[in-house]
Design a protein around this motif. Structure first.
Motif, PDB file in Angstrom:
ATOM      1  N   ALA A  70      -8.702  -3.812  17.339  1.00 42.80           N
ATOM      2  CA  ALA A  70      -7.244  -3.688  17.222  1.00 42.80           C
ATOM      3  C   ALA A  70      -6.820  -2.278  16.837  1.00 42.80           C
ATOM      4  O   ALA A  70      -5.815  -1.759  17.340  1.00 42.80           O
ATOM      5  CB  ALA A  70      -6.720  -4.697  16.206  1.00 42.80           C
ATOM      6  N   THR A  71      -7.581  -1.641  15.942  1.00 45.55           N
ATOM      7  CA  THR A  71      -7.196  -0.306  15.472  1.00 45.55           C
ATOM      8  C   THR A  71      -7.709   0.809  16.373  1.00 45.55           C
ATOM      9  O   THR A  71      -7.123   1.884  16.428  1.00 45.55           O
ATOM     10  CB  THR A  71      -7.737  -0.057  14.051  1.00 45.55           C
ATOM     11  N   GLY A  72      -8.826   0.561  17.034  1.00 47.65           N
ATOM     12  CA  GLY A  72      -9.436   1.616  17.824  1.00 47.65           C
ATOM     13  C   GLY A  72     -10.223   2.614  16.996  1.00 47.65           C
ATOM     14  O   GLY A  72     -10.667   3.649  17.507  1.00 47.65           O
ATOM     15  N   PHE A  73     -10.423   2.325  15.703  1.00 47.43           N
ATOM     16  CA  PHE A  73     -11.148   3.230  14.809  1.00 47.43           C
ATOM     17  C   PHE A  73     -12.641   2.920  14.826  1.00 47.43           C
ATOM     18  O   PHE A  73     -13.055   1.801  15.136  1.00 47.43           O
ATOM     19  CB  PHE A  73     -10.642   3.102  13.367  1.00 47.43           C
ATOM     20  N   GLY A  74     -13.428   3.903  14.424  1.00 51.97           N
ATOM     21  CA  GLY A  74     -14.830   3.667  14.154  1.00 51.97           C
ATOM     22  C   GLY A  74     -14.983   3.005  12.797  1.00 51.97           C
ATOM     23  O   GLY A  74     -14.065   3.012  11.972  1.00 51.97           O
ATOM     24  N   ALA A 100       4.323   6.423  10.202  1.00 58.55           N
ATOM     25  CA  ALA A 100       4.057   5.546  11.346  1.00 58.55           C
ATOM     26  C   ALA A 100       2.601   5.098  11.401  1.00 58.55           C
ATOM     27  O   ALA A 100       2.311   3.918  11.641  1.00 58.55           O
ATOM     28  CB  ALA A 100       4.457   6.251  12.637  1.00 58.55           C
ATOM     29  N   GLU A 101       1.666   6.021  11.166  1.00 58.29           N
ATOM     30  CA  GLU A 101       0.247   5.671  11.245  1.00 58.29           C
ATOM     31  C   GLU A 101      -0.129   4.681  10.143  1.00 58.29           C
ATOM     32  O   GLU A 101      -0.829   3.695  10.382  1.00 58.29           O
ATOM     33  CB  GLU A 101      -0.626   6.917  11.143  1.00 58.29           C
ATOM     34  N   PRO A 105       0.786  -1.240   0.000  1.00 57.05           N
ATOM     35  CA  PRO A 105       0.000   0.000   0.000  1.00 57.05           C
ATOM     36  C   PRO A 105       0.818   1.290   0.000  1.00 57.05           C
ATOM     37  O   PRO A 105       0.412   2.271  -0.624  1.00 57.05           O
ATOM     38  CB  PRO A 105      -0.838  -0.133   1.272  1.00 57.05           C
ATOM     39  N   ALA A 106       1.966   1.331   0.673  1.00 60.36           N
ATOM     40  CA  ALA A 106       2.741   2.571   0.717  1.00 60.36           C
ATOM     41  C   ALA A 106       3.227   2.979  -0.669  1.00 60.36           C
ATOM     42  O   ALA A 106       3.159   4.151  -1.052  1.00 60.36           O
ATOM     43  CB  ALA A 106       3.926   2.428   1.674  1.00 60.36           C
ATOM     44  N   THR A 137      -1.522  -0.864   8.217  1.00 50.33           N
ATOM     45  CA  THR A 137      -1.328  -1.980   7.294  1.00 50.33           C
ATOM     46  C   THR A 137      -0.817  -3.221   8.017  1.00 50.33           C
ATOM     47  O   THR A 137      -1.176  -4.346   7.660  1.00 50.33           O
ATOM     48  CB  THR A 137      -0.385  -1.602   6.144  1.00 50.33           C
ATOM     49  N   GLU A 138      -0.003  -3.020   9.046  1.00 48.63           N
ATOM     50  CA  GLU A 138       0.451  -4.170   9.832  1.00 48.63           C
ATOM     51  C   GLU A 138      -0.727  -4.850  10.521  1.00 48.63           C
ATOM     52  O   GLU A 138      -0.839  -6.085  10.517  1.00 48.63           O
ATOM     53  CB  GLU A 138       1.473  -3.717  10.883  1.00 48.63           C
TER      54      GLU A 138
END
Length: 219
Positions: free
Chosen positions: A186-190, A159-160, A97-98, A165-166
């Motif tokens: 795991a991500t803490g995202f909505g 870093a984000e 992805p990067a 992706t990890e």
């Protein structure tokens, strides 16, 4: 390593350490036959140089795109049929992805199940890469040329991005039946933010991504 399956051959090489966050592998495909017609599994994004032969790709959605001297193939949702009138020689790069984001920007979903002319995004650099790789005498030399090119046009994942992706890769590979609730935790995202980010970096929302990897694992 090398996998031989007459009448064609495929050779792979891992990226150098400084490109490990941007490239999954370099590979080369050769087939001396006058026609190559085969099916590939669904995969991530690819940069492919057609050094000999010409043809087209047919995607799971039914779309058919011609191959180009330098092609960018977006993430795919199912098997791809590749047809090439040969002899055929393809040098390819698996893009993480990067690297993909550095080349096409934030609209990965627009390239799902598509093959496009890389020169529309990379300009003359794509043609120069094709010329240099085509003149190289060995697979290792072709890898070195492509690695230098990607080092120049891409940057390491921030870093984000690297953390996301990890976590997504681990979610997809560590569990035979990945559930979106585990990735949210795991991500803490909505959910909305997670969908936006996975579409940006992987081309697909999490549930579709999970279905794709379940199918790949079963295959």
């Amino acid at each position: 390593g090398q996998r031989m399956s007459l009448p064609y051959a495929i050779v792979y090489k891992p990226p150098p350490p400084h490109l490990a966050d941007r490239v999954s592998s370099f590979y080369e495909f050769t087939n001396p036959a006058p026609l190559h017609d085969d099916v590939e599994r669904a995969d991530r994004q690819q940069l492919r140089l057609q050094l000999a032969g010409n043809g087209y790709y047919e995607f799971a959605c039914g779309r058919q795109d011609a191959s180009h001297p330098v092609s960018l193939i977006g993430p795919t949702t199912g098997h791809i049929r590749g047809v090439s009138h040969g002899p055929t020689h393809i040098f390819g790069i698996g893009l993480l992805p990067a690297a993909w984001g550095a080349i096409i920007g934030s609209h990965t979903e627009d390239y799902v199940d598509r093959c496009v002319d890389a020169s529309t995004l990379l300009g003359e650099g794509a043609i120069e890469l094709w010329q240099q790789v085509g003149k190289a005498d060995s697979f290792d030399e072709r890898v070195d040329i492509a690695a230098e090119f990607l080092t120049r046009i891409t940057a390491p994942a921030d870093a984000e991005h690297a953390r996301l992706t990890e976590l997504v890769d681990r979610w997809l590979t560590d569990n035979p039946d990945p559930h979106i609730d585990d990735l949210l935790a795991a991500t803490g995202f909505g959910l909305r933010k997670l969908e936006r980010l996975t579409k940006r970096y992987y081309g697909l929302p999490p549930k579709t991504l999970a279905r794709k990897y379940r199918a790949l694992r079963a295959a």
